[in-house]
Design an enzyme around this catalytic site. Sequence first.
Site, PDB file in Angstrom:
ATOM      1  N   ASN A 179       0.871  -1.181   0.000  1.00 33.43           N
ATOM      2  CA  ASN A 179       0.000   0.000   0.000  1.00 33.43           C
ATOM      3  C   ASN A 179       0.906   1.228   0.000  1.00 33.43           C
ATOM      4  O   ASN A 179       1.483   1.569   1.028  1.00 33.43           O
ATOM      5  CB  ASN A 179      -0.907  -0.024   1.231  1.00 33.43           C
ATOM      6  CG  ASN A 179      -1.798   1.202   1.291  1.00 33.43           C
ATOM      7  OD1 ASN A 179      -1.880   1.979   0.347  1.00 33.43           O
ATOM      8  ND2 ASN A 179      -2.474   1.381   2.428  1.00 33.43           N
ATOM      9  N   GLU A 188      -6.728   4.842   7.987  1.00 32.88           N
ATOM     10  CA  GLU A 188      -6.429   6.253   7.681  1.00 32.88           C
ATOM     11  C   GLU A 188      -7.638   6.932   7.044  1.00 32.88           C
ATOM     12  O   GLU A 188      -7.931   8.093   7.330  1.00 32.88           O
ATOM     13  CB  GLU A 188      -5.188   6.327   6.775  1.00 32.88           C
ATOM     14  CG  GLU A 188      -3.925   6.003   7.572  1.00 32.88           C
ATOM     15  CD  GLU A 188      -2.787   5.398   6.760  1.00 32.88           C
ATOM     16  OE1 GLU A 188      -2.816   5.449   5.519  1.00 32.88           O
ATOM     17  OE2 GLU A 188      -1.868   4.852   7.399  1.00 32.88           O
ATOM     18  N   LYS A 222       0.145   4.255  -0.273  1.00 37.06           N
ATOM     19  CA  LYS A 222      -0.452   5.460   0.331  1.00 37.06           C
ATOM     20  C   LYS A 222      -0.125   6.673  -0.545  1.00 37.06           C
ATOM     21  O   LYS A 222      -0.102   6.548  -1.775  1.00 37.06           O
ATOM     22  CB  LYS A 222       0.012   5.622   1.783  1.00 37.06           C
ATOM     23  CG  LYS A 222      -0.197   4.329   2.590  1.00 37.06           C
ATOM     24  CD  LYS A 222       0.038   4.474   4.055  1.00 37.06           C
ATOM     25  CE  LYS A 222      -0.162   3.128   4.748  1.00 37.06           C
ATOM     26  NZ  LYS A 222      -0.045   3.189   6.201  1.00 37.06           N
ATOM     27  N   HIS A 227      -9.515   1.261   5.089  1.00 40.68           N
ATOM     28  CA  HIS A 227      -8.239   1.520   5.763  1.00 40.68           C
ATOM     29  C   HIS A 227      -8.460   2.498   6.922  1.00 40.68           C
ATOM     30  O   HIS A 227      -9.235   3.441   6.809  1.00 40.68           O
ATOM     31  CB  HIS A 227      -7.208   2.100   4.774  1.00 40.68           C
ATOM     32  CG  HIS A 227      -5.809   2.010   5.310  1.00 40.68           C
ATOM     33  ND1 HIS A 227      -5.343   2.880   6.269  1.00 40.68           N
ATOM     34  CD2 HIS A 227      -4.805   1.142   5.061  1.00 40.68           C
ATOM     35  CE1 HIS A 227      -4.096   2.549   6.581  1.00 40.68           C
ATOM     36  NE2 HIS A 227      -3.745   1.495   5.855  1.00 40.68           N
ATOM     37  N   SER A 238       3.619  -2.297  10.258  1.00 41.40           N
ATOM     38  CA  SER A 238       5.071  -2.438  10.400  1.00 41.40           C
ATOM     39  C   SER A 238       5.602  -3.820   9.994  1.00 41.40           C
ATOM     40  O   SER A 238       6.521  -4.352  10.613  1.00 41.40           O
ATOM     41  CB  SER A 238       5.513  -2.084  11.823  1.00 41.40           C
ATOM     42  OG  SER A 238       5.168  -0.737  12.132  1.00 41.40           O
ATOM     43  N   GLY A 277       2.851   2.182  10.800  1.00 47.23           N
ATOM     44  CA  GLY A 277       3.835   3.258  10.648  1.00 47.23           C
ATOM     45  C   GLY A 277       4.574   3.594  11.930  1.00 47.23           C
ATOM     46  O   GLY A 277       5.252   4.616  12.014  1.00 47.23           O
ATOM     47  N   GLU A 285      -5.294  -4.746  10.550  1.00 42.36           N
ATOM     48  CA  GLU A 285      -4.224  -3.769  10.756  1.00 42.36           C
ATOM     49  C   GLU A 285      -4.460  -3.019  12.067  1.00 42.36           C
ATOM     50  O   GLU A 285      -5.201  -2.025  12.091  1.00 42.36           O
ATOM     51  CB  GLU A 285      -4.211  -2.739   9.619  1.00 42.36           C
ATOM     52  CG  GLU A 285      -3.909  -3.314   8.257  1.00 42.36           C
ATOM     53  CD  GLU A 285      -3.341  -2.245   7.329  1.00 42.36           C
ATOM     54  OE1 GLU A 285      -2.234  -2.452   6.834  1.00 42.36           O
ATOM     55  OE2 GLU A 285      -3.988  -1.200   7.134  1.00 42.36           O
TER      56      GLU A 285
HETATM   57  P1  13P Z   1       3.225   0.302   7.623  1.00 45.34           P
HETATM   58  O1  13P Z   1       3.665  -1.007   7.005  1.00 45.34           O
HETATM   59  O2  13P Z   1       3.987   1.474   7.120  1.00 45.34           O
HETATM   60  O3  13P Z   1       3.125   0.192   9.098  1.00 45.34           O
HETATM   61  O4  13P Z   1       1.707   0.543   7.090  1.00 45.34           O
HETATM   62  C1  13P Z   1       0.766  -0.455   7.234  1.00 45.34           C
HETATM   63  C2  13P Z   1      -0.442  -0.073   6.483  1.00 45.34           C
HETATM   64  O5  13P Z   1      -1.201   0.785   6.895  1.00 45.34           O
HETATM   65  C3  13P Z   1      -0.680  -0.729   5.193  1.00 45.34           C
HETATM   66  O6  13P Z   1      -1.962  -0.452   4.714  1.00 45.34           O
END
Ligand code: 13P
Length: 250
Positions: free
Chosen positions: A9, A97, A11, A95, A213, A173, A167
């Site tokens: 992803n 976010e 982003k 997601h 992560s 992150g 997640e």
């Molecule tokens: P990270 O791997 O950067 O922690 O992000 C995970 C994520 O949100 C994937 O959609």
Amino acid sequence: MRKNIAVGNWKMNLSFDDAKALVSELVKVDVPDNTDVILGVPYPYLAQMNEMVSGASKVSIAAQNCHEKEKGAYTGEVSTGMLSSIGINTVILGHSERREYQKESAELLAEKVNTALAAGFRVIFCCGESLTTRESGQHFDYVADQIKDSLFDLDASAWKQIVLAYEPIWAIGTGVTASPEQAQEMHAHIRKQLAEKYNQDLANDTSILYGGSVKPANAEQLFSKEDIDGGLVGGASLKAADFSQIIKSF
Ligand code: 13P
């Protein structure tokens, strides 16, 4: 048998040139058997990236979002029909976010899922609790409710098009990964919800990915767990060497 899946992803990262350089490396990766690689790419790059992976049978491209309506006066939005028309048939929905920053509710997500499924998409549906929810001991119920609230009106047949991704928000992150045991425990819980609502075959056939992560150093341990069928990878999917190693961790 359910598939192993590594999803990157991206982003809101990478320039067009960086994206092209990354994908030109990833299409060379020797992807293990029974494994799919999916790249969640920003809208402006979708068509080009899709073209670039056309020769790599196990690599495909996903959108990171879509609109719930088929078309109309929705300035700035992108429909499933537009995505299909450039050959994109997978979308990431739910997601954390987008739930947080775009205030996407369970109801809106149910609508988006229905629209995407009706257009023949595969949906990668994300769920996961905050640290506060985990610390209050409510995480199992919370995640089960996220799935129930947006997906449990679906017919069993629709689940062939659904991939789940757990997640935990506290692991996204942050560099803090859920331990393989914590992730396995939640994945088993999610699979149990599917078995109870639908049936054991459907539960067994649904891929459940872990995200938060994931990196080369922990992917193999996570993916070796019985109910962890792959990863939804953010930061580490932006580097060809790291994501290649994650793909080879199955
Ligand atoms: P990270 O791997 O950067 O922690 O992000 C995970 C994520 O949100 C994937 O959609």
